[in-house]
Design a protein around this motif. Structure first.
Motif, PDB file in Angstrom:
ATOM      1  N   GLU A  43       0.755  -0.342   1.281  1.00 33.33           N
ATOM      2  CA  GLU A  43       2.170  -0.032   1.150  1.00 33.33           C
ATOM      3  C   GLU A  43       2.878  -0.467   2.430  1.00 33.33           C
ATOM      4  N   TYR A  45       6.309  -0.166   4.714  1.00 40.19           N
ATOM      5  CA  TYR A  45       7.439   0.717   4.957  1.00 40.19           C
ATOM      6  C   TYR A  45       8.351   0.161   6.039  1.00 40.19           C
ATOM      7  N   TYR A  83       2.461  -0.201   7.818  1.00 40.08           N
ATOM      8  CA  TYR A  83       1.553  -0.516   6.720  1.00 40.08           C
ATOM      9  C   TYR A  83       0.625   0.667   6.496  1.00 40.08           C
ATOM     10  N   LYS A  84       0.412   1.020   5.223  1.00 38.17           N
ATOM     11  CA  LYS A  84      -0.457   2.161   4.899  1.00 38.17           C
ATOM     12  C   LYS A  84      -1.413   1.779   3.774  1.00 38.17           C
ATOM     13  N   SER A 103      -6.722  10.125   3.444  1.00 38.78           N
ATOM     14  CA  SER A 103      -5.397   9.748   3.939  1.00 38.78           C
ATOM     15  C   SER A 103      -5.560   9.001   5.258  1.00 38.78           C
ATOM     16  N   PRO A 105      -3.809   6.673   8.400  1.00 42.72           N
ATOM     17  CA  PRO A 105      -2.512   6.588   9.073  1.00 42.72           C
ATOM     18  C   PRO A 105      -1.854   5.221   8.847  1.00 42.72           C
ATOM     19  N   GLN A 106      -0.539   5.207   8.970  1.00 41.95           N
ATOM     20  CA  GLN A 106       0.181   3.954   8.936  1.00 41.95           C
ATOM     21  C   GLN A 106      -0.113   3.187  10.222  1.00 41.95           C
TER      22      GLN A 106
END
Length: 110
Positions: A43, A45, A83-84, A103, A105-106
């Motif tokens: 993803e 952002y 970016y994730k 989860s 981290p970005q």
């Protein structure tokens, strides 16, 4: 089984297209069994307005193959973006989510 973790070995590097990178590696479940057909998404952002949260602007995806290998390519390298990595595996029979990656981290480029 929702909530079980995927183990990921990934390598990011300069891609074949200038100004892009790729994210590749292997997907495994918690017992080190490779997981095929795992959706691996990066993803992208941008920072929100002053004090605002990051906003999703694009995503790039690829499915892992029979050995768990994936290669997400053509991701623009932009040091103003975050970016994730997101990993999800769906059961082939019921098409329900049965594994989700931890989860992560970005990250961004400098």
């Amino acid at each position: 089984m929702l909530g079980l973790l995927l183990s990921v070995v990934a390598v990011g590097a300069a891609g074949a297209i200038p100004g892009t990178f790729y994210f590749r590696g292997y997907t495994y479940n918690e017992t080190n069994v490779s997981l095929s057909n795992t959706n691996v998404t990066i993803e992208v952002y941008t920072m929100g307005g002053p004090g605002g949260p990051p906003m999703l602007v694009h995503s790039y995806s690829n499915l892992s193959n029979d050995t768990g290998f994936f290669n997400v390519t053509g991701i623009p390298n932009d040091n103003s973006r975050l970016y994730k990595p997101v990993l999800k595996h769906f059961n082939d029979t019921t098409n329900s989510l049965d594994y989700i990656g931890q989860s992560l981290p970005q990250f961004h480029f400098k």
